[in-house]
Write a protein that holds these residues in place. Sequence first.
Motif, PDB file in Angstrom:
ATOM      1  N   ASP A  61       0.729  -1.242   0.091  1.00  0.00           N
ATOM      2  CA  ASP A  61      -0.060   0.022   0.127  1.00  0.00           C
ATOM      3  C   ASP A  61       0.922   1.298   0.003  1.00  0.00           C
ATOM      4  OD1 ASP A  61       0.333   1.052   2.844  1.00  0.00           O
ATOM      5  OD2 ASP A  61      -0.804  -0.621   3.319  1.00  0.00           O
ATOM      6  N   VAL A  62       0.524   2.269  -0.616  1.00  0.00           N
ATOM      7  CA  VAL A  62       1.101   3.551  -0.773  1.00  0.00           C
ATOM      8  C   VAL A  62       0.294   4.673  -0.052  1.00  0.00           C
ATOM      9  CG1 VAL A  62       2.043   5.282  -2.414  1.00  0.00           C
ATOM     10  CG2 VAL A  62       2.550   2.921  -2.967  1.00  0.00           C
ATOM     11  N   ARG A  63       0.575   5.147   0.818  1.00  0.00           N
ATOM     12  CA  ARG A  63      -0.249   6.401   1.393  1.00  0.00           C
ATOM     13  C   ARG A  63      -0.113   7.421   0.800  1.00  0.00           C
ATOM     14  NH1 ARG A  63      -4.344   4.175   4.791  1.00  0.00           N
ATOM     15  NH2 ARG A  63      -3.631   2.181   5.444  1.00  0.00           N
ATOM     16  N   LEU A  64      -1.004   8.154   0.332  1.00  0.00           N
ATOM     17  CA  LEU A  64      -0.768   9.448  -0.319  1.00  0.00           C
ATOM     18  C   LEU A  64      -0.928  10.788   0.215  1.00  0.00           C
ATOM     19  CD1 LEU A  64      -3.004   8.033  -3.342  1.00  0.00           C
ATOM     20  CD2 LEU A  64      -0.591   7.840  -3.200  1.00  0.00           C
ATOM     21  N   VAL A  65      -0.215  11.813  -0.069  1.00  0.00           N
ATOM     22  CA  VAL A  65      -0.319  13.049   0.565  1.00  0.00           C
ATOM     23  C   VAL A  65      -1.068  14.093  -0.594  1.00  0.00           C
ATOM     24  CG1 VAL A  65       1.260  12.812   2.357  1.00  0.00           C
ATOM     25  CG2 VAL A  65       1.972  13.613   0.483  1.00  0.00           C
ATOM     26  N   LEU A  66      -1.549  15.393  -0.239  1.00  0.00           N
ATOM     27  CA  LEU A  66      -1.898  16.163  -0.900  1.00  0.00           C
ATOM     28  C   LEU A  66      -0.944  16.544  -2.167  1.00  0.00           C
ATOM     29  CD1 LEU A  66      -4.741  17.234  -1.171  1.00  0.00           C
ATOM     30  CD2 LEU A  66      -3.894  19.337  -0.053  1.00  0.00           C
ATOM     31  N   GLU A  67       0.236  16.529  -1.926  1.00  0.00           N
ATOM     32  CA  GLU A  67       1.221  17.176  -2.654  1.00  0.00           C
ATOM     33  C   GLU A  67       1.628  16.071  -3.801  1.00  0.00           C
ATOM     34  OE1 GLU A  67       1.287  19.602   0.932  1.00  0.00           O
ATOM     35  OE2 GLU A  67       1.376  17.509   0.348  1.00  0.00           O
ATOM     36  N   SER A  68       1.246  14.730  -3.491  1.00  0.00           N
ATOM     37  CA  SER A  68       1.866  13.911  -4.595  1.00  0.00           C
ATOM     38  C   SER A  68       0.866  13.434  -5.260  1.00  0.00           C
ATOM     39  CB  SER A  68       2.646  12.711  -3.604  1.00  0.00           C
ATOM     40  OG  SER A  68       1.671  12.227  -2.813  1.00  0.00           O
ATOM     41  N   ASP A  69       1.259  13.106  -6.665  1.00  0.00           N
ATOM     42  CA  ASP A  69       0.225  12.399  -7.673  1.00  0.00           C
ATOM     43  C   ASP A  69       0.256  11.027  -7.474  1.00  0.00           C
ATOM     44  OD1 ASP A  69      -1.234  11.842  -9.913  1.00  0.00           O
ATOM     45  OD2 ASP A  69       0.399  12.240 -11.326  1.00  0.00           O
ATOM     46  N   PRO A  70      -0.447  10.352  -7.507  1.00  0.00           N
ATOM     47  CA  PRO A  70      -0.718   8.838  -7.230  1.00  0.00           C
ATOM     48  C   PRO A  70      -0.167   7.958  -8.464  1.00  0.00           C
ATOM     49  CG  PRO A  70      -2.870   9.608  -7.334  1.00  0.00           C
ATOM     50  CD  PRO A  70      -2.260  10.980  -7.036  1.00  0.00           C
ATOM     51  N   GLU A  71      -0.672   8.647  -9.590  1.00  0.00           N
ATOM     52  CA  GLU A  71      -0.141   7.822 -10.831  1.00  0.00           C
ATOM     53  C   GLU A  71       1.332   8.076 -11.102  1.00  0.00           C
ATOM     54  OE1 GLU A  71      -1.672   6.002 -12.586  1.00  0.00           O
ATOM     55  OE2 GLU A  71      -3.761   6.353 -11.863  1.00  0.00           O
ATOM     56  N   ARG A  72       2.085   9.155 -10.592  1.00  0.00           N
ATOM     57  CA  ARG A  72       3.221   9.386 -10.611  1.00  0.00           C
ATOM     58  C   ARG A  72       4.051   8.305  -9.722  1.00  0.00           C
ATOM     59  NH1 ARG A  72       7.701  12.082  -8.744  1.00  0.00           N
ATOM     60  NH2 ARG A  72       6.599  12.963  -6.666  1.00  0.00           N
ATOM     61  N   LEU A  73       3.813   8.176  -8.364  1.00  0.00           N
ATOM     62  CA  LEU A  73       4.173   7.377  -7.619  1.00  0.00           C
ATOM     63  C   LEU A  73       4.285   5.946  -8.061  1.00  0.00           C
ATOM     64  CD1 LEU A  73       3.307   8.899  -3.816  1.00  0.00           C
ATOM     65  CD2 LEU A  73       5.409   9.342  -5.408  1.00  0.00           C
ATOM     66  N   ILE A  74       3.131   5.666  -8.497  1.00  0.00           N
ATOM     67  CA  ILE A  74       3.011   4.205  -9.068  1.00  0.00           C
ATOM     68  C   ILE A  74       4.098   3.970 -10.121  1.00  0.00           C
ATOM     69  CG2 ILE A  74       1.452   2.390 -10.077  1.00  0.00           C
ATOM     70  CD1 ILE A  74       0.570   2.869  -7.123  1.00  0.00           C
ATOM     71  N   GLY A  75       4.009   5.016 -10.948  1.00  0.00           N
ATOM     72  CA  GLY A  75       4.931   4.872 -12.025  1.00  0.00           C
ATOM     73  C   GLY A  75       6.466   4.729 -11.718  1.00  0.00           C
TER      74      GLY A  75
END
Length: 503
Positions: free
Chosen positions: A362-376
């Motif tokens: 699991d990847v916990r996301l914060v407002l400043e980070s784009d989830p698709e970018r992190l997955i990429g």
Amino acid sequence: MRTIVILALSLMPLVTFCQRLDQDRLDVLSEKYAKSSFPMLKELLSIPNDALYPKDIEKNVRWCEEVFASRGFSLTRIETEIAPLLLAERKVKKAKKTVLIYLQVDGQPVDTTRWFQENPYKPVLKKQGASGDWEEIPWSNIENYEDDWRVFARSASDAKGPVAMFLAALDALAAEKLEPNYNIKVIMDFEEELGSPRLPGAVKAHSELLKCDMLIIFDGPRHITNKPTLTFGARGIATIALTTYGPVVPQHSGHFGNYAPNPALGLSKLLASMKDDNGLVTLPGFYDGIAIDTETEKILRVVPDDEDEIQNRLQLGSIDKVGSYYQEAMQYPSLNIRGMQSGWINEKVRTIVPAWAKAEIDVRLVLESDPERLIGLIKKHVEDKGYYLTESLPTKEERMTNEKVATFNYEVSYGAFRTDFSSEVGTWLRKALKNAFGEAPIMKRTSGGSIPISPFVTTLGVPAVGVPTVNQDNNQHSPNENLRLGNYREGIKTMMAILAEKL
């Protein structure tokens, strides 16, 4: 979508707009209605609520329809592909504001072998013995409960306990012939533990029906001090399923050890390469865009965390170095291995080279980070380690033409949200809790856990604040989940204070 409208006339006559209830009156009422609502709490906790079983979820939906309708709410099922969302609405004459309240009704799956009771859906009352173990006591003793006694059951804290608290608070106000000076809408989610996959579409399709001025979330645990708390944000969540492959079927380790590559070893090395020894994600750019400025630092430092106590409770000899303290750590995205599986262990152990190894991340996301970018970034890292990626079981040709093969699947459940402390809803809730408890609540910028609120915030364009009520050490998502009865009473008090606070 179908609508049920039932007016509970017996609850409605001679009501007046709420006058602020003082602390003493709130104490008396919360004690009284905690006791009177224990049978309701037990009944609700006795209904199985694993969202993987739609027939059980339907029982929960019907229960909620009945109890809210009997309290003067109109009910609307917002149908989705599987489980509906349920909207309960009660209007007030001349109200200028509408408050949407989020309640979660489903719960995590259960492993009955790890619960210290007959059935996780058969609530039991326990007190802590001299040895520190929890000892079951007769349910009939609950009439004379002590604050530190607990009810053990699935969803006791996450999050059927708050549902019962809210209903008890409504009953207390009705008995006092008081009502809020704002309209109430309550949205009930029956798939939260699945990531609320159908919620974003439903909110978008029914935005007019859900229209409101602000959102309150009755979910989550209080600060570790167990003092009244407000949370002004939460991290979002995305999940990844990553599977590596060895021989097409498990092979005898004597015959094929040293010859057939072991997928469990390969997966372990791959996962270990994603973080350094300090717990920091090694993927370049993973933390880009997050900065803790001076003002944010002040907000985080005000939260009265005791770092030694946190580590002592978790029995940790060291902590990750993503942040230098707990609140700072919650401001960054995280990469967590939530489970691994390969071969067999314990009494089923076998001397084999496994056919596959799987990790759930699991990847916990914060407002400043784009989830698709992190997955990429994660996907690219796996590819850079030499893996050929598929989205399904690899074919024989894919296996034999590539040295390393893995399947990679992901889902972005929902994003993060954050509300300003000075917002109207924040100021209003702070006043209500200060009136109830005689001191300002602890205010957290971001909660570490994830709740599916961002679809409401982004689609409806409204601010949201969480009002947690349950005990921090409640074992949510784990065996032996529990609700401290002192928190149950104070949760009712909290919700009464909010309902009675003029908006």
